[in-house]
Design a protein around this motif. Structure first.
Motif, PDB file in Angstrom:
ATOM      1  N   SER A   1       5.529  61.477  18.265  1.00 16.67           N
ATOM      2  CA  SER A   1       4.662  62.442  18.934  1.00 16.67           C
ATOM      3  C   SER A   1       5.360  63.031  20.155  1.00 16.67           C
ATOM      4  CB  SER A   1       3.357  61.764  19.341  1.00 16.67           C
ATOM      5  OG  SER A   1       2.589  62.598  20.161  1.00 16.67           O
ATOM      6  N   HIS A   2       6.015  62.171  20.906  1.00 12.51           N
ATOM      7  CA  HIS A   2       6.730  62.639  22.100  1.00 12.51           C
ATOM      8  C   HIS A   2       7.846  63.609  21.722  1.00 12.51           C
ATOM      9  CE1 HIS A   2       8.674  62.704  25.963  1.00 12.51           C
ATOM     10  NE2 HIS A   2       9.801  62.278  25.397  1.00 12.51           N
TER      11      HIS A   2
ATOM     12  N   ARG B   1       8.102  65.380  18.979  1.00 13.47           N
ATOM     13  CA  ARG B   1       7.501  66.599  18.439  1.00 13.47           C
ATOM     14  C   ARG B   1       7.084  67.512  19.595  1.00 13.47           C
ATOM     15  NH1 ARG B   1       3.225  64.632  16.079  1.00 13.47           N
ATOM     16  NH2 ARG B   1       4.478  63.425  14.647  1.00 13.47           N
ATOM     17  N   GLU B   2       6.471  66.923  20.613  1.00 13.14           N
ATOM     18  CA  GLU B   2       6.029  67.676  21.787  1.00 13.14           C
ATOM     19  C   GLU B   2       7.234  68.287  22.513  1.00 13.14           C
ATOM     20  OE1 GLU B   2       4.101  66.235  25.840  1.00 13.14           O
ATOM     21  OE2 GLU B   2       2.830  65.806  24.107  1.00 13.14           O
ATOM     22  N   CYS B   3       8.325  67.528  22.624  1.00 14.20           N
ATOM     23  CA  CYS B   3       9.538  68.039  23.277  1.00 14.20           C
ATOM     24  C   CYS B   3      10.120  69.206  22.494  1.00 14.20           C
ATOM     25  CB  CYS B   3      10.591  66.939  23.394  1.00 14.20           C
ATOM     26  SG  CYS B   3      10.206  65.703  24.626  1.00 14.20           S
TER      27      CYS B   3
END
Length: 75
Positions: free
Chosen positions: A57-58, A60-62
């Protein structure tokens, strides 16, 4: 803005570290607790899965954030 991103990154890494530590504790307990060994190993797997989800998730967000800033630079 860079400070905010750095704080978010630190928080995500710390959260993954804590989740993996919980998995490790479950595996350690399983080694000494034969009555609950399989439950503890399942719990460890669950903690590891949560860590993987948090990490993906991290990233993907980056990636979304970096592609958005790339689009802004292109304009």
């Amino acid at each position: 803005m860079a400070g905010e991103e750095q704080a978010r990154r630190r928080f995500a890494v710390e959260k993954v570290r804590r989740l993996r530590a919980m998995g490790s504790l479950c595996r350690q307990q399983a080694a000494y607790n034969s009555m609950n060994k399989w439950k503890l190993l399942a719990d460890a797997e669950c903690w590891e899965h949560l860590a993987e989800l948090e990490l993906s998730s991290h990233f993907r967000e980056c990636n979304v954030g970096s592609s958005t800033s790339s689009l802004e630079l292109a304009e």
